[in-house]
Design a protein around this motif. Sequence first.
Motif, PDB file in Angstrom:
ATOM      1  N   TYR A 147       0.860  -1.173   0.000  1.00 13.10           N
ATOM      2  CA  TYR A 147       0.000   0.000   0.000  1.00 13.10           C
ATOM      3  C   TYR A 147       0.904   1.232   0.000  1.00 13.10           C
ATOM      4  CZ  TYR A 147      -3.350   3.573   1.065  1.00 13.10           C
ATOM      5  OH  TYR A 147      -4.109   4.707   0.983  1.00 13.10           O
ATOM      6  N   THR A 148       0.777   2.039  -1.047  1.00 12.65           N
ATOM      7  CA  THR A 148       1.671   3.181  -1.252  1.00 12.65           C
ATOM      8  C   THR A 148       1.005   4.482  -0.839  1.00 12.65           C
ATOM      9  OG1 THR A 148       2.888   2.098  -3.035  1.00 12.65           O
ATOM     10  CG2 THR A 148       2.878   4.493  -3.047  1.00 12.65           C
ATOM     11  N   GLY A 149       1.803   5.375  -0.260  1.00 15.61           N
ATOM     12  CA  GLY A 149       1.314   6.690   0.125  1.00 15.61           C
ATOM     13  C   GLY A 149       0.841   6.785   1.555  1.00 15.61           C
ATOM     14  N   TRP A 150       1.223   5.803   2.383  1.00 20.08           N
ATOM     15  CA  TRP A 150       0.789   5.815   3.786  1.00 20.08           C
ATOM     16  C   TRP A 150       1.311   7.085   4.470  1.00 20.08           C
ATOM     17  CZ3 TRP A 150      -2.803   3.345   6.328  1.00 20.08           C
ATOM     18  CH2 TRP A 150      -2.800   3.345   7.717  1.00 20.08           C
ATOM     19  N   GLY A 151       0.413   7.780   5.141  1.00 19.99           N
ATOM     20  CA  GLY A 151       0.782   9.042   5.773  1.00 19.99           C
ATOM     21  C   GLY A 151       0.582  10.235   4.868  1.00 19.99           C
ATOM     22  N   LEU A 152       0.333  10.000   3.593  1.00 19.99           N
ATOM     23  CA  LEU A 152       0.048  11.072   2.639  1.00 19.99           C
ATOM     24  C   LEU A 152      -1.399  11.019   2.152  1.00 19.99           C
ATOM     25  CD1 LEU A 152       3.313  10.874   0.486  1.00 19.99           C
ATOM     26  CD2 LEU A 152       2.730  12.671   2.146  1.00 19.99           C
ATOM     27  N   ASN A 153      -1.928   9.804   1.992  1.00 14.83           N
ATOM     28  CA  ASN A 153      -3.290   9.629   1.496  1.00 14.83           C
ATOM     29  C   ASN A 153      -4.325   9.898   2.586  1.00 14.83           C
ATOM     30  OD1 ASN A 153      -2.356   8.739  -1.018  1.00 14.83           O
ATOM     31  ND2 ASN A 153      -2.148   6.645  -0.267  1.00 14.83           N
ATOM     32  N   ASP A 154      -5.473  10.367   2.153  1.00 18.04           N
ATOM     33  CA  ASP A 154      -6.589  10.598   3.064  1.00 18.04           C
ATOM     34  C   ASP A 154      -7.516   9.385   3.135  1.00 18.04           C
ATOM     35  OD1 ASP A 154      -6.081  13.510   3.600  1.00 18.04           O
ATOM     36  OD2 ASP A 154      -6.368  13.600   1.425  1.00 18.04           O
ATOM     37  N   VAL A 155      -7.748   8.758   1.970  1.00 14.08           N
ATOM     38  CA  VAL A 155      -8.632   7.600   1.909  1.00 14.08           C
ATOM     39  C   VAL A 155      -7.974   6.518   1.064  1.00 14.08           C
ATOM     40  CG1 VAL A 155     -10.762   8.927   2.203  1.00 14.08           C
ATOM     41  CG2 VAL A 155      -9.886   8.512  -0.104  1.00 14.08           C
ATOM     42  N   MET A 156      -8.443   5.290   1.229  1.00 17.14           N
ATOM     43  CA  MET A 156      -7.959   4.182   0.404  1.00 17.14           C
ATOM     44  C   MET A 156      -9.132   3.434  -0.189  1.00 17.14           C
ATOM     45  SD  MET A 156      -6.872   1.099   2.983  1.00 17.14           S
ATOM     46  CE  MET A 156      -5.873   2.099   4.075  1.00 17.14           C
ATOM     47  N   LEU A 157      -8.914   2.913  -1.386  1.00 17.62           N
ATOM     48  CA  LEU A 157      -9.883   2.032  -2.021  1.00 17.62           C
ATOM     49  C   LEU A 157      -9.412   0.607  -1.791  1.00 17.62           C
ATOM     50  CD1 LEU A 157     -12.386   1.568  -3.720  1.00 17.62           C
ATOM     51  CD2 LEU A 157     -10.987   1.864  -5.769  1.00 17.62           C
ATOM     52  N   LEU A 158     -10.144  -0.120  -0.951  1.00 17.27           N
ATOM     53  CA  LEU A 158      -9.784  -1.466  -0.520  1.00 17.27           C
ATOM     54  C   LEU A 158     -10.671  -2.480  -1.220  1.00 17.27           C
ATOM     55  CD1 LEU A 158      -8.423  -3.473   1.527  1.00 17.27           C
ATOM     56  CD2 LEU A 158     -10.256  -2.839   3.136  1.00 17.27           C
ATOM     57  N   ALA A 159     -10.084  -3.631  -1.561  1.00 18.19           N
ATOM     58  CA  ALA A 159     -10.879  -4.705  -2.170  1.00 18.19           C
ATOM     59  C   ALA A 159     -10.599  -6.025  -1.467  1.00 18.19           C
ATOM     60  CB  ALA A 159     -10.565  -4.831  -3.662  1.00 18.19           C
ATOM     61  N   GLY A 160     -11.627  -6.837  -1.401  1.00 20.18           N
ATOM     62  CA  GLY A 160     -11.503  -8.206  -0.918  1.00 20.18           C
ATOM     63  C   GLY A 160     -12.404  -9.102  -1.750  1.00 20.18           C
ATOM     64  N   VAL A 161     -12.179 -10.402  -1.662  1.00 18.80           N
ATOM     65  CA  VAL A 161     -12.954 -11.373  -2.429  1.00 18.80           C
ATOM     66  C   VAL A 161     -13.837 -12.150  -1.464  1.00 18.80           C
ATOM     67  CG1 VAL A 161     -12.848 -13.351  -4.002  1.00 18.80           C
ATOM     68  CG2 VAL A 161     -11.124 -11.538  -4.154  1.00 18.80           C
TER      69      VAL A 161
END
Length: 348
Positions: A147-161
């Motif tokens: 996961y790239t941008g930790w500490g810079l990003n505000d939100v993340m788009l997460l996926a699971g199956v």
Amino acid sequence: MAAAPHPLLTTARTLARDLLAPNAERVDRESVPAGHIEALRRSGLLGAGAPREYGGAGAPDAVVREVQEILAGACCSTWFVQTQHHSPVRMLAASRLPVRERLLRPLATGELLAGIAFAHVRAFPRVPVRATADRGGWRFDGTVPWYTGWGLNDVMLLAGVSDAEEVVFAFAEAREQPGLRASAPMRLAALTAARTVSLELDGLWLPGESVVLRTRREEFARVDLPRSTNASPAVFGVARAALDVLEAAGEGETARVLRTRLEEVRGGVYELAAHPVPHERIAERLELKTRAYDLMRAATTAAVVAGGGRAMSLDSPAQRLAREGLFLLVQGQTSDVRRAHLDALARI
């Protein structure tokens, strides 16, 4: 008369010239600074392809690709953080679920920066992250390897199956919280500055209104195919930057020959990227992708050779570009891409 360049291209070139490129070696040794992200937020580049009615620029795909080339050639670490943002924007723009109205405008205007945590879905039949329907929402368990941008990003788009082999995409805040823990930042041979971590998910619960897409895994794989088989604009950005270094070292003829070949491949790659049926002509896409890799490798190697011993200094752009090129060889790699690339290398 030649048409004036698109305003976003002018903005990207100015940002690259005045901020990103002059600081690229320092950023490579340290970390993408918040100031770089703030400059991107103000520039409008984060909404390059986003709908105008939501505050984006609505730029043509050709312009969006060239913006990505410019940023990658100037500072690949900064490019890699911001490039994560555009997939969530595209997915929201195509969605009709409630989360679109909540997040598309702040993402399109740069008020919020998004990261992505779904590349692991390509590992199927392995399921690194499992999504389970729970209490009107979804529970996520497992490990996001990158996961790239930790500490810079505000939100993340997460996926699971899910157990039914449905891929569930949902937005979460990009911070530690109950059910979500981040590793220490990874030390990598290149792009350590992009603040990449792994994420441990242990019962992370997201409400139903955070979901942007639910789709069958087979459909995700079909739609995802052109993303992994088309050469990334960053490959051309890094290669072009290396050829600029080569020219500055006085090796104009070598740079001219390589640039001509690079532009030919670039034209073929982008012609296929604009093909109306994106999941067709896969063998041709892979062939062009491996040729683009070859030319990027030739360009970055030539820049190192021309620089001699000085190219080994951490202050030299040649060694940075060579390492960034190595990173791009495996960025977004799938088993099909790996096989095609290895087969091509075996024929050299």
